[in-house]
Scaffold this active site. Structure first.
Site, mmCIF file in Angstrom:
data_model
loop_
_atom_site.group_PDB
_atom_site.id
_atom_site.type_symbol
_atom_site.label_atom_id
_atom_site.label_comp_id
_atom_site.label_asym_id
_atom_site.label_seq_id
_atom_site.Cartn_x
_atom_site.Cartn_y
_atom_site.Cartn_z
ATOM 1 N N LYS A 109 12.541 26.823 25.378
ATOM 2 C CA LYS A 109 12.113 26.503 26.743
ATOM 3 C C LYS A 109 11.795 25.022 26.924
ATOM 4 O O LYS A 109 11.984 24.459 27.993
ATOM 5 C CB LYS A 109 10.903 27.364 27.114
ATOM 6 C CG LYS A 109 11.236 28.860 27.144
ATOM 7 C CD LYS A 109 11.133 29.424 28.519
ATOM 8 C CE LYS A 109 11.754 30.798 28.695
ATOM 9 N NZ LYS A 109 11.495 31.798 27.669
ATOM 10 N N GLU A 131 7.186 29.303 37.599
ATOM 11 C CA GLU A 131 6.916 30.729 37.514
ATOM 12 C C GLU A 131 6.956 31.118 36.049
ATOM 13 O O GLU A 131 7.587 30.436 35.245
ATOM 14 C CB GLU A 131 7.976 31.527 38.286
ATOM 15 C CG GLU A 131 9.262 31.825 37.505
ATOM 16 C CD GLU A 131 10.101 30.603 37.161
ATOM 17 O OE1 GLU A 131 9.979 29.587 37.869
ATOM 18 O OE2 GLU A 131 10.857 30.663 36.166
ATOM 19 N N SER A 398 16.056 32.130 19.411
ATOM 20 C CA SER A 398 15.542 31.399 20.570
ATOM 21 C C SER A 398 14.067 31.057 20.478
ATOM 22 O O SER A 398 13.606 30.107 21.107
ATOM 23 C CB SER A 398 15.812 32.204 21.847
ATOM 24 O OG SER A 398 15.308 33.521 21.722
HETATM 25 C C1 LIG Z 1 12.099 33.154 27.735
HETATM 26 C C2 LIG Z 1 12.740 33.507 26.466
HETATM 27 C C3 LIG Z 1 13.999 34.139 26.404
HETATM 28 C C4 LIG Z 1 14.736 34.591 27.621
HETATM 29 O O1 LIG Z 1 15.023 33.605 28.543
HETATM 30 P P1 LIG Z 1 16.494 33.034 28.717
HETATM 31 O O2 LIG Z 1 16.419 32.180 29.917
HETATM 32 O O3 LIG Z 1 17.414 34.193 28.867
HETATM 33 O O4 LIG Z 1 16.795 32.261 27.477
HETATM 34 C C5 LIG Z 1 14.551 34.392 25.165
HETATM 35 N N1 LIG Z 1 13.906 34.062 24.025
HETATM 36 C C6 LIG Z 1 12.695 33.461 24.033
HETATM 37 C C7 LIG Z 1 12.042 33.131 22.747
HETATM 38 C C8 LIG Z 1 12.068 33.170 25.248
HETATM 39 O O5 LIG Z 1 10.869 32.582 25.251
#
Ligand SMILES: *Cc1c(COP(=O)(O)O)cnc(C)c1O
Length: 416
Positions: A109, A131, A398
């Site tokens: 993020k 948000e 992620s």
């Molecule tokens: C917010 C988040 C996601 C999902 O959001 P995307 O916009 O689809 O990437 C996935 N993995 C993590 C660790 C997140 O914090």
């Protein structure tokens, strides 16, 4: 369904109206239109400005910790080869993790937040709004707002405020104001509605920092471009470490920002199979999932046309996932287009499968993955044993899973 004609490149969109085929666009109140056009103009200048790129690159390196590593997950690979051998297949692809979990604030993020805060600064905006669902984007927004000295208001569904107390406290420590949203079911969709409302009312001084590759044009494009650092790095790292491109790349799809960030630089590499993973929740038969592309229909939400979870009357459903970050009833419009064009496959993974992958990764790799990322890992666990040993899979890790330990303990019937 009619498949649109195959373009020569999958990397040229959106068009000037912000459309990816029939998806995307900007369906917003008239009062917002001048703002959106202003944002677009600044973005078009910024993305070609070497000074903007240099500032973002320096922050990415020294503040966020980029580049993130491309890590050979040897323990998981060995485990999946054992499974393959037990099935008499003798295969098991090599698994790599793109380590976005190692970034400052613990996920991808921050890539988007750093880019957008620089855009806000460039536009002379003095106030940041955002948000958040689980609170990860709220924390990342509050972080960059603190770093740049901006006041920050984060809209968060009242239900989520209750569920995600540690993140609410983090945002407050970082100096942000968290405004609980009581409309609807008090979740992410309602928070996003409220943030859009705030933006309309405070057009002069406010920058809306959207957390995923959704919303009205140009957000899906600019969020994608800020997140594409993931795929650009991964592609170069793979070429350096293995001397070739991967066979499969996999990422979890909430709104779709980490996924499009990994995918976009690979879209024209025809030999690379690309798979996005949606939250299958408790199964696609009922309504307790968030698989908008596998079980939804196109419609308009939050300023763009895309696949959405909706009932027969077109009412948006709330959906469900074990992972709060995948709990969005829509998906960024570029994914909808990539789905219909057939370039990217989208598969669901159930809560239980994600939980198993979470526990497995923790045990065999010593890495606690975010539950969102565990969905992507779960799909690798499914397909890798059926692949030959010389095949290579990249999974986008992620984020880190520290935030999820309470949820996991709950699911396991344990108390912390
Ligand atoms: C917010 C988040 C996601 C999902 O959001 P995307 O916009 O689809 O990437 C996935 N993995 C993590 C660790 C997140 O914090």
């Amino acid at each position: 369904m009619n498949k649109p004609a195959m373009p020569n490149s999958f990397r040229t969109g959106p068009d000037e109206q912000g459309m990816f085929g029939i998806f995307g666009g900007r369906f917003v109140a008239e009062t917002l239109m001048p703002l959106i056009l202003d944002l677009e103009q600044h973005w078009n200048h910024a993305k070609n400005d070497p000074a903007f790129k240099a500032e973002l690159s320096a922050l990415s390196t020294f503040y966020a910790g980029r580049p993130s590593k491309l890590y050979f997950a040897e323990g998981l690979t060995r485990h999946l080869r054992d499974i393959s051998a037990a099935k008499g297949l003798g295969g098991g692809a090599k698994i790599y993790f793109k380590r976005e979990d190692l970034n400052h604030t613990g996920s991808h993020k921050i890539n988007n937040c750093l880019g957008q805060i620089l855009l806000a600064k460039r536009m002379g905006k003095k106030r940041i709004i955002a948000e958040t669902g689980a609170g990860q984007h709220g924390v990342a927004s509050a972080t960059v707002a603190a770093r740049f000295g901006y006041p920050c208001v984060v809209y968060m569904g009242a239900t989520d405020v209750e569920r995600q107390k540690p993140n609410v406290f983090r945002m407050k420590l970082l100096g942000a104001e968290v405004r609980p949203v009581h409309s609807g079911h008090g979740t992410l969709k309602d928070a996003m509605n409220e943030a859009l409302r705030d933006w309309v009312t405070n057009v002069e001084d406010t920058y809306y920092l959207i957390g995923t590759a959704a919303g009205p044009h140009p957000y899906p494009e600019l969020v994608r471009d800020f997140q594409s650092v993931i795929g650009t790095e991964a592609r170069a790292q793979m070429l350096e470490q293995e001397g070739r491109l991967p066979d499969v790349i996999i990422a979890a799809v909430g709104g779709g920002s980490n996924a499009i960030g990994l995918f976009h630089p690979f879209l024209d590499d025809k030999e690379v199979r690309i798979i996005g993973i949606e939250a299958g929740g408790r199964g696609l038969d009922g309504v307790e999932h968030c698989a908008s592309m596998n079980a939804g229909r196109p419609g308009v939400l939050h300023g763009n046309r895309t696949y959405l979870l909706q009932n027969e009357d077109g009412q948006i459903l709330d959906g469900h996932s074990i992972s709060a970050g995948l709990d969005y009833p829509g998906v960024g419009p570029e994914h909808s287009w990539l789905r219909d064009s057939g370039r990217v496959e989208y598969e669901p993974i159930l809560d239980d499968e994600a939980l198993a992958a979470f526990q497995l990764t923790t045990k065999v790799e010593g890495i606690i993955p975010a539950l969102e990322s565990a969905h992507a890992i779960a799909h690798a666990v499914k397909i890798a044993p059926n692949m030959a040993k010389d095949k290579i899979v990249i999974v986008n890790l992620s984020g880190r899973g520290d935030k999820d330990v309470h949820t996991v303990a709950n699911m396991m019937g344990m108390e912390i």
